[in-house]
Design a protein around this motif. Sequence first.
Motif, PDB file in Angstrom:
ATOM      1  N   SER A   8      38.801  29.930  43.404  1.00 21.51           N
ATOM      2  CA  SER A   8      39.035  31.307  42.967  1.00 21.51           C
ATOM      3  C   SER A   8      37.943  31.759  41.991  1.00 21.51           C
ATOM      4  O   SER A   8      37.576  32.929  41.969  1.00 21.51           O
ATOM      5  CB  SER A   8      40.426  31.454  42.359  1.00 21.51           C
ATOM      6  OG  SER A   8      40.605  30.532  41.309  1.00 21.51           O
ATOM      7  N   LYS A   9      37.396  30.842  41.218  1.00 23.96           N
ATOM      8  CA  LYS A   9      36.296  31.177  40.304  1.00 23.96           C
ATOM      9  C   LYS A   9      35.070  31.608  41.113  1.00 23.96           C
ATOM     10  O   LYS A   9      34.408  32.593  40.781  1.00 23.96           O
ATOM     11  CB  LYS A   9      35.964  29.979  39.409  1.00 23.96           C
ATOM     12  CG  LYS A   9      34.761  30.190  38.515  1.00 23.96           C
ATOM     13  CD  LYS A   9      35.039  31.151  37.387  1.00 23.96           C
ATOM     14  CE  LYS A   9      33.919  31.146  36.370  1.00 23.96           C
ATOM     15  NZ  LYS A   9      33.201  32.392  36.288  1.00 23.96           N
ATOM     16  N   ASN A  12      35.768  35.016  42.515  1.00 22.68           N
ATOM     17  CA  ASN A  12      35.603  36.007  41.452  1.00 22.68           C
ATOM     18  C   ASN A  12      34.123  36.292  41.218  1.00 22.68           C
ATOM     19  O   ASN A  12      33.718  37.451  41.125  1.00 22.68           O
ATOM     20  CB  ASN A  12      36.256  35.522  40.156  1.00 22.68           C
ATOM     21  CG  ASN A  12      36.192  36.566  39.064  1.00 22.68           C
ATOM     22  OD1 ASN A  12      36.964  37.501  39.053  1.00 22.68           O
ATOM     23  ND2 ASN A  12      35.253  36.407  38.147  1.00 22.68           N
ATOM     24  N   GLY A  25      38.546  40.577  35.867  1.00 17.61           N
ATOM     25  CA  GLY A  25      39.637  40.072  36.693  1.00 17.61           C
ATOM     26  C   GLY A  25      39.984  38.621  36.472  1.00 17.61           C
ATOM     27  O   GLY A  25      41.131  38.275  36.242  1.00 17.61           O
ATOM     28  N   PHE A  26      39.012  37.744  36.505  1.00 16.71           N
ATOM     29  CA  PHE A  26      39.279  36.318  36.411  1.00 16.71           C
ATOM     30  C   PHE A  26      39.727  35.936  35.006  1.00 16.71           C
ATOM     31  O   PHE A  26      40.674  35.174  34.833  1.00 16.71           O
ATOM     32  CB  PHE A  26      38.041  35.523  36.805  1.00 16.71           C
ATOM     33  CG  PHE A  26      38.319  34.062  37.006  1.00 16.71           C
ATOM     34  CD1 PHE A  26      38.859  33.615  38.188  1.00 16.71           C
ATOM     35  CD2 PHE A  26      38.049  33.144  36.009  1.00 16.71           C
ATOM     36  CE1 PHE A  26      39.132  32.268  38.389  1.00 16.71           C
ATOM     37  CE2 PHE A  26      38.315  31.807  36.195  1.00 16.71           C
ATOM     38  CZ  PHE A  26      38.854  31.363  37.387  1.00 16.71           C
ATOM     39  N   LEU A  29      43.318  36.987  34.395  1.00 16.59           N
ATOM     40  CA  LEU A  29      44.236  36.095  35.105  1.00 16.59           C
ATOM     41  C   LEU A  29      44.278  34.726  34.441  1.00 16.59           C
ATOM     42  O   LEU A  29      45.339  34.137  34.292  1.00 16.59           O
ATOM     43  CB  LEU A  29      43.818  35.943  36.564  1.00 16.59           C
ATOM     44  CG  LEU A  29      44.124  37.122  37.464  1.00 16.59           C
ATOM     45  CD1 LEU A  29      43.459  36.937  38.819  1.00 16.59           C
ATOM     46  CD2 LEU A  29      45.617  37.290  37.637  1.00 16.59           C
ATOM     47  N   ILE A  40      44.022  29.481  39.129  1.00 16.68           N
ATOM     48  CA  ILE A  40      44.339  30.814  39.625  1.00 16.68           C
ATOM     49  C   ILE A  40      44.175  30.781  41.138  1.00 16.68           C
ATOM     50  O   ILE A  40      43.172  30.301  41.651  1.00 16.68           O
ATOM     51  CB  ILE A  40      43.382  31.850  39.005  1.00 16.68           C
ATOM     52  CG1 ILE A  40      43.569  31.885  37.491  1.00 16.68           C
ATOM     53  CG2 ILE A  40      43.582  33.221  39.620  1.00 16.68           C
ATOM     54  CD1 ILE A  40      42.454  32.546  36.762  1.00 16.68           C
ATOM     55  N   LEU A  45      44.019  36.456  42.621  1.00 18.01           N
ATOM     56  CA  LEU A  45      42.745  37.145  42.418  1.00 18.01           C
ATOM     57  C   LEU A  45      42.595  38.323  43.372  1.00 18.01           C
ATOM     58  O   LEU A  45      42.183  39.415  42.974  1.00 18.01           O
ATOM     59  CB  LEU A  45      41.579  36.172  42.582  1.00 18.01           C
ATOM     60  CG  LEU A  45      40.202  36.737  42.258  1.00 18.01           C
ATOM     61  CD1 LEU A  45      40.122  37.218  40.818  1.00 18.01           C
ATOM     62  CD2 LEU A  45      39.141  35.689  42.530  1.00 18.01           C
ATOM     63  N   GLU A  48      44.622  41.335  42.289  1.00 18.22           N
ATOM     64  CA  GLU A  48      43.927  42.062  41.222  1.00 18.22           C
ATOM     65  C   GLU A  48      42.775  42.888  41.793  1.00 18.22           C
ATOM     66  O   GLU A  48      42.567  44.030  41.416  1.00 18.22           O
ATOM     67  CB  GLU A  48      43.389  41.088  40.168  1.00 18.22           C
ATOM     68  CG  GLU A  48      44.448  40.418  39.351  1.00 18.22           C
ATOM     69  CD  GLU A  48      45.205  41.380  38.451  1.00 18.22           C
ATOM     70  OE1 GLU A  48      44.587  42.283  37.853  1.00 18.22           O
ATOM     71  OE2 GLU A  48      46.438  41.226  38.360  1.00 18.22           O
TER      72      GLU A  48
END
Length: 116
Positions: A8-9, A12, A25-26, A29, A40, A45, A48
């Motif tokens: 997810s990083k 993002n 966003g990241f 979260l 996350i 993600l 968002e």
Amino acid sequence: MKSLPKSSKELNDALVGIFPAFSGGFEELASSVTYEKEEISFHALMREFTYFFGKGIDSFSEKQLEELGDLLVRATRSKGPLENAIDTCFLEHAKKIKVNRKLARWLSKARAKHGA
């Protein structure tokens, strides 16, 4: 061909690369994650991002929309959590948030580019 985000990083970072205004966003979260080892999800993600995208659709450049279309098409070609998150948390809601028509051209262009 660009590699797909594996976390997810990374997702993002890819989205922020296209939409710098999404940079919060990241971090937002991440501050809501209660356990240090909990990651996350792609789904969180993308939820968002969907909200962000719906609000800003009229301000995005053609280049941003083209890059997003490319990312979305590449990601939905590979089955797994990323594909599922994009499909269920973004693409299924595109009509509800009234962005499907503006994005359709870029998705078609990306599909053609990647041989769909």
